[in-house]
Design a protein around this motif. Structure first.
Motif, PDB file in Angstrom:
ATOM      1  N   ALA A   1      63.498   9.783  51.337  1.00 19.96           N
ATOM      2  CA  ALA A   1      64.334   9.875  50.132  1.00 19.96           C
ATOM      3  C   ALA A   1      63.939   8.806  49.121  1.00 19.96           C
ATOM      4  CB  ALA A   1      65.809   9.748  50.504  1.00 19.96           C
ATOM      5  N   LEU A   2      63.591   7.618  49.601  1.00 19.69           N
ATOM      6  CA  LEU A   2      63.174   6.548  48.693  1.00 19.69           C
ATOM      7  C   LEU A   2      61.907   6.935  47.942  1.00 19.69           C
ATOM      8  CD1 LEU A   2      63.458   3.667  47.604  1.00 19.69           C
ATOM      9  CD2 LEU A   2      62.188   2.866  49.620  1.00 19.69           C
ATOM     10  N   VAL A   3      60.946   7.522  48.647  1.00 20.29           N
ATOM     11  CA  VAL A   3      59.703   7.953  47.993  1.00 20.29           C
ATOM     12  C   VAL A   3      59.998   9.037  46.962  1.00 20.29           C
ATOM     13  CG1 VAL A   3      57.494   9.111  48.377  1.00 20.29           C
ATOM     14  CG2 VAL A   3      58.229   7.298  49.920  1.00 20.29           C
ATOM     15  N   GLY A   4      60.863  10.006  47.312  1.00 14.71           N
ATOM     16  CA  GLY A   4      61.184  11.079  46.385  1.00 14.71           C
ATOM     17  C   GLY A   4      61.852  10.576  45.119  1.00 14.71           C
ATOM     18  N   THR A   5      62.874   9.733  45.275  1.00 17.14           N
ATOM     19  CA  THR A   5      63.589   9.217  44.106  1.00 17.14           C
ATOM     20  C   THR A   5      62.708   8.289  43.286  1.00 17.14           C
ATOM     21  OG1 THR A   5      65.706   9.410  45.263  1.00 17.14           O
ATOM     22  CG2 THR A   5      65.629   7.916  43.381  1.00 17.14           C
ATOM     23  N   ALA A   6      61.943   7.433  43.938  1.00 17.70           N
ATOM     24  CA  ALA A   6      61.070   6.511  43.211  1.00 17.70           C
ATOM     25  C   ALA A   6      59.996   7.265  42.436  1.00 17.70           C
ATOM     26  CB  ALA A   6      60.432   5.521  44.180  1.00 17.70           C
ATOM     27  N   SER A   7      59.466   8.338  43.007  1.00 19.91           N
ATOM     28  CA  SER A   7      58.394   9.084  42.322  1.00 19.91           C
ATOM     29  C   SER A   7      58.919   9.770  41.074  1.00 19.91           C
ATOM     30  CB  SER A   7      57.772  10.109  43.274  1.00 19.91           C
ATOM     31  OG  SER A   7      58.736  11.060  43.690  1.00 19.91           O
ATOM     32  N   VAL A   8      60.067  10.443  41.168  1.00 15.65           N
ATOM     33  CA  VAL A   8      60.573  11.150  39.991  1.00 15.65           C
ATOM     34  C   VAL A   8      61.144  10.164  38.970  1.00 15.65           C
ATOM     35  CG1 VAL A   8      62.943  11.568  40.823  1.00 15.65           C
ATOM     36  CG2 VAL A   8      61.858  13.191  39.266  1.00 15.65           C
ATOM     37  N   GLY A   9      61.754   9.065  39.441  1.00 16.48           N
ATOM     38  CA  GLY A   9      62.262   8.060  38.512  1.00 16.48           C
ATOM     39  C   GLY A   9      61.144   7.344  37.771  1.00 16.48           C
ATOM     40  N   GLY A  10      60.082   6.980  38.493  1.00 13.18           N
ATOM     41  CA  GLY A  10      58.955   6.330  37.851  1.00 13.18           C
ATOM     42  C   GLY A  10      58.262   7.236  36.843  1.00 13.18           C
ATOM     43  N   PHE A  11      58.090   8.510  37.206  1.00  7.45           N
ATOM     44  CA  PHE A  11      57.481   9.468  36.281  1.00  7.45           C
ATOM     45  C   PHE A  11      58.329   9.623  35.025  1.00  7.45           C
ATOM     46  CE2 PHE A  11      57.391  13.808  34.648  1.00  7.45           C
ATOM     47  CZ  PHE A  11      56.050  13.966  34.333  1.00  7.45           C
ATOM     48  N   ALA A  12      59.656   9.737  35.198  1.00 13.61           N
ATOM     49  CA  ALA A  12      60.547   9.938  34.049  1.00 13.61           C
ATOM     50  C   ALA A  12      60.520   8.741  33.113  1.00 13.61           C
ATOM     51  CB  ALA A  12      61.970  10.200  34.539  1.00 13.61           C
ATOM     52  N   LEU A  13      60.554   7.529  33.660  1.00 10.93           N
ATOM     53  CA  LEU A  13      60.545   6.343  32.807  1.00 10.93           C
ATOM     54  C   LEU A  13      59.195   6.168  32.110  1.00 10.93           C
ATOM     55  CD1 LEU A  13      62.506   3.832  35.082  1.00 10.93           C
ATOM     56  CD2 LEU A  13      63.336   5.020  33.040  1.00 10.93           C
ATOM     57  N   ARG A  14      58.119   6.515  32.798  1.00 10.31           N
ATOM     58  CA  ARG A  14      56.793   6.390  32.189  1.00 10.31           C
ATOM     59  C   ARG A  14      56.588   7.417  31.083  1.00 10.31           C
ATOM     60  NH1 ARG A  14      51.948   8.684  33.484  1.00 10.31           N
ATOM     61  NH2 ARG A  14      52.825   9.591  35.379  1.00 10.31           N
ATOM     62  N   SER A  15      57.222   8.580  31.196  1.00 13.33           N
ATOM     63  CA  SER A  15      57.021   9.669  30.234  1.00 13.33           C
ATOM     64  C   SER A  15      58.185   9.817  29.268  1.00 13.33           C
ATOM     65  CB  SER A  15      56.830  10.991  30.992  1.00 13.33           C
ATOM     66  OG  SER A  15      55.819  10.905  31.956  1.00 13.33           O
ATOM     67  N   HIS A  16      59.050   8.804  29.163  1.00 17.52           N
ATOM     68  CA  HIS A  16      60.286   9.006  28.408  1.00 17.52           C
ATOM     69  C   HIS A  16      60.025   9.271  26.929  1.00 17.52           C
ATOM     70  CE1 HIS A  16      60.767   5.043  26.307  1.00 17.52           C
ATOM     71  NE2 HIS A  16      59.940   4.639  27.254  1.00 17.52           N
ATOM     72  N   ARG A  17      58.981   8.689  26.349  1.00 18.68           N
ATOM     73  CA  ARG A  17      58.722   8.924  24.927  1.00 18.68           C
ATOM     74  C   ARG A  17      58.229  10.354  24.685  1.00 18.68           C
ATOM     75  NH1 ARG A  17      59.325   4.398  22.043  1.00 18.68           N
ATOM     76  NH2 ARG A  17      59.109   2.383  23.100  1.00 18.68           N
ATOM     77  N   SER A  18      57.401  10.863  25.571  1.00 21.38           N
ATOM     78  CA  SER A  18      56.951  12.253  25.439  1.00 21.38           C
ATOM     79  C   SER A  18      58.113  13.221  25.607  1.00 21.38           C
ATOM     80  CB  SER A  18      55.868  12.555  26.482  1.00 21.38           C
ATOM     81  OG  SER A  18      54.724  11.746  26.276  1.00 21.38           O
ATOM     82  N   LEU A  19      59.007  12.925  26.531  1.00 25.33           N
ATOM     83  CA  LEU A  19      60.184  13.768  26.720  1.00 25.33           C
ATOM     84  C   LEU A  19      61.105  13.706  25.505  1.00 25.33           C
ATOM     85  CD1 LEU A  19      60.864  12.780  30.430  1.00 25.33           C
ATOM     86  CD2 LEU A  19      60.078  15.025  29.648  1.00 25.33           C
ATOM     87  N   ASP A  20      61.218  12.522  24.882  1.00 24.81           N
ATOM     88  CA  ASP A  20      62.007  12.414  23.655  1.00 24.81           C
ATOM     89  C   ASP A  20      61.422  13.290  22.551  1.00 24.81           C
ATOM     90  OD1 ASP A  20      63.667  10.613  24.892  1.00 24.81           O
ATOM     91  OD2 ASP A  20      62.723   8.832  24.011  1.00 24.81           O
ATOM     92  N   ALA A  21      60.100  13.292  22.436  1.00 24.83           N
ATOM     93  CA  ALA A  21      59.451  14.116  21.407  1.00 24.83           C
ATOM     94  C   ALA A  21      59.716  15.600  21.643  1.00 24.83           C
ATOM     95  CB  ALA A  21      57.950  13.845  21.389  1.00 24.83           C
ATOM     96  N   LEU A  22      59.805  15.988  22.908  1.00 26.60           N
ATOM     97  CA  LEU A  22      60.038  17.399  23.239  1.00 26.60           C
ATOM     98  C   LEU A  22      61.418  17.866  22.791  1.00 26.60           C
ATOM     99  CD1 LEU A  22      58.462  19.673  24.605  1.00 26.60           C
ATOM    100  CD2 LEU A  22      59.518  19.014  26.778  1.00 26.60           C
ATOM    101  N   LEU A  23      62.352  16.942  22.629  1.00 30.05           N
ATOM    102  CA  LEU A  23      63.695  17.310  22.165  1.00 30.05           C
ATOM    103  C   LEU A  23      63.661  17.893  20.758  1.00 30.05           C
ATOM    104  CD1 LEU A  23      65.738  14.213  23.389  1.00 30.05           C
ATOM    105  CD2 LEU A  23      65.671  16.481  24.425  1.00 30.05           C
ATOM    106  N   ALA A  24      62.658  17.524  19.968  1.00 30.65           N
ATOM    107  CA  ALA A  24      62.550  18.026  18.598  1.00 30.65           C
ATOM    108  C   ALA A  24      61.866  19.384  18.521  1.00 30.65           C
ATOM    109  CB  ALA A  24      61.784  17.020  17.739  1.00 30.65           C
ATOM    110  N   GLY A  25      61.462  19.931  19.654  1.00 32.57           N
ATOM    111  CA  GLY A  25      60.788  21.216  19.666  1.00 32.57           C
ATOM    112  C   GLY A  25      59.332  21.082  20.077  1.00 32.57           C
ATOM    113  N   GLU A  26      58.769  22.167  20.616  1.00 31.49           N
ATOM    114  CA  GLU A  26      57.400  22.115  21.115  1.00 31.49           C
ATOM    115  C   GLU A  26      56.393  21.877  19.993  1.00 31.49           C
ATOM    116  OE1 GLU A  26      56.323  25.338  23.589  1.00 31.49           O
ATOM    117  OE2 GLU A  26      58.095  25.203  24.876  1.00 31.49           O
ATOM    118  N   SER A  27      56.598  22.509  18.836  1.00 28.99           N
ATOM    119  CA  SER A  27      55.645  22.343  17.738  1.00 28.99           C
ATOM    120  C   SER A  27      55.619  20.905  17.246  1.00 28.99           C
ATOM    121  CB  SER A  27      56.013  23.282  16.585  1.00 28.99           C
ATOM    122  OG  SER A  27      55.956  24.626  17.000  1.00 28.99           O
ATOM    123  N   THR A  28      56.806  20.314  17.120  1.00 32.23           N
ATOM    124  CA  THR A  28      56.878  18.923  16.686  1.00 32.23           C
ATOM    125  C   THR A  28      56.228  18.004  17.711  1.00 32.23           C
ATOM    126  OG1 THR A  28      58.923  19.374  15.487  1.00 32.23           O
ATOM    127  CG2 THR A  28      58.434  17.069  15.980  1.00 32.23           C
TER     128      THR A  28
END
Length: 330
Positions: A195-222
């Motif tokens: 469980a630690l590996v699972g949570t750490a992997s998805v949490g680390g990925f989310a924090l590392r990609s948070h700016r790209s995910l923020d950009a996706l909120l404005a739409g795929e074209s943006t």
């Protein structure tokens, strides 16, 4: 966030203290201090064994499962642009359930204590690969294709699970029922690392990609105009989410609605941007699972309810609440 962190600590202590035998909080703290090499050296004996060997791993597993499922739900809702997306919509949990049920009813305990986690993990990853293979045959990269493919795979593995239940050892039906509704009774120091590996992997990925995910909120074209590779981000998110979900389900069974509820509740408190949102999902996901596990162990003593019954009940109330809210508040 401060209130959520305080709630996690309080619920963790209550989760350790309450059970078939109620342990005073000062004994709980003494046992934990003794296990850490602190205190007066009196943290030993039967009470300390119950706290350290049985209840503390269960509490840690509840925190990890809640945090991991909450983060997975937030990621899937962002990349699919679907407010109802969660790990169970994409067949990830159905595949893990089918793997575990195949061991319980047909194949047996061939790998010792690791048989059930390995089978559940394999089933979850297989379901993810089937979804990706199905969608890759369709040239469209839209999120709606991913959702439809996940639903199809979910129904397929659910049918397989039901077949295995009826075709296998009928004496194992109770174990199958409890596992497919979720439970933290398998928690041990030697398996909470999954469980630690699972949570750490998805949490680390989310924090590392948070700016790209923020950009996706404005739409795929943006997002594309800002240099975000949307298709690659979507597939990477799905693969990491599948990996994390398979590991979490492998040790805790199918715990529904956490990945659906927590992102919506967290957005009302932390906003839409993903750095704060991911942290909020981790904290409040842990709160929900700790509280649900505590209720599951105390509502019908001395029996222990599957935790999925509690989370599904909360999830049903939450969905009705979402439907009844005025449109401008959603």
């Amino acid at each position: 966030m401060a209130g959520g962190a305080a709630a996690v600590v309080a619920l963790a202590l209550l989760s350790i203290a309450f059970g078939s035998t109620v342990i005073p909080l000062h004994d709980v703290l003494r046992a934990i201090a003794g296990a850490l090499g602190l205190g007066d050296g009196q943290g030993s004996g039967p009470v300390a064994s119950i706290v350290v060997e049985l209840r503390l791993p269960r509490t840690i597993l509840a925190v990890l499962v809640g945090a991991g499922l909450g983060i997975v739900g937030a990621l899937l809702q962002t990349v699919t642009r679907n407010d109802l997306a969660d790990p169970f919509l994409f067949g990830l949990s159905s595949g893990a359930a089918a793997g575990a049920v195949s061991v319980i009813t047909v194949f047996g305990d061939r790998l010792g204590i690791w048989t059930l986690p390995v089978a559940a993990f394999s089933g979850g990853i297989l379901a993810a690969l089937v979804v990706l293979g199905l969608v890759s045959r369709i040239h469209s990269q839209g999120p709606e294709r991913l959702i439809l493919g996940g639903l199809a795979v979910s129904f397929l593995f659910t049918a397989l699970t039901n077949y295995l239940v009826f075709a296998g050892d009928q004496r194992a039906a109770h174990s199958v029922l409890f596992w497919t509704m979720g439970g933290l009774g398998l928690a041990r120091w030697d398996n909470i690392g999954l469980a630690l590996v699972g949570t750490a992997s998805v949490g680390g990925f989310a924090l590392r990609s948070h700016r790209s995910l923020d950009a996706l909120l404005a739409g795929e074209s943006t997002a594309e105009s800002l240099g975000v590779p949307v298709a690659r981000l979507r597939w990477s998110t799905f693969l990491v989410s599948a990996f994390a979900t398979a590991l979490l389900v492998a040790v805790a069974g199918v715990i529904g609605f956490v990945g659906l509820m927590i992102p919506h509740l967290s957005r009302r408190l932390a906003g839409e941007l993903h750095f704060r949102l991911i942290l909020a999902c981790a904290v409040f996901g842990a709160v929900i699972v700790l509280a649900s596990d505590l209720l599951a162990r105390t509502l019908l003593p001395p029996q222990e309810l599957p935790i999925g019954i509690v989370t599904s009940s909360l999830g049903a109330v939450f969905v009705v609440w979402m439907l009844l809210r005025p449109r401008q508040e959603r």
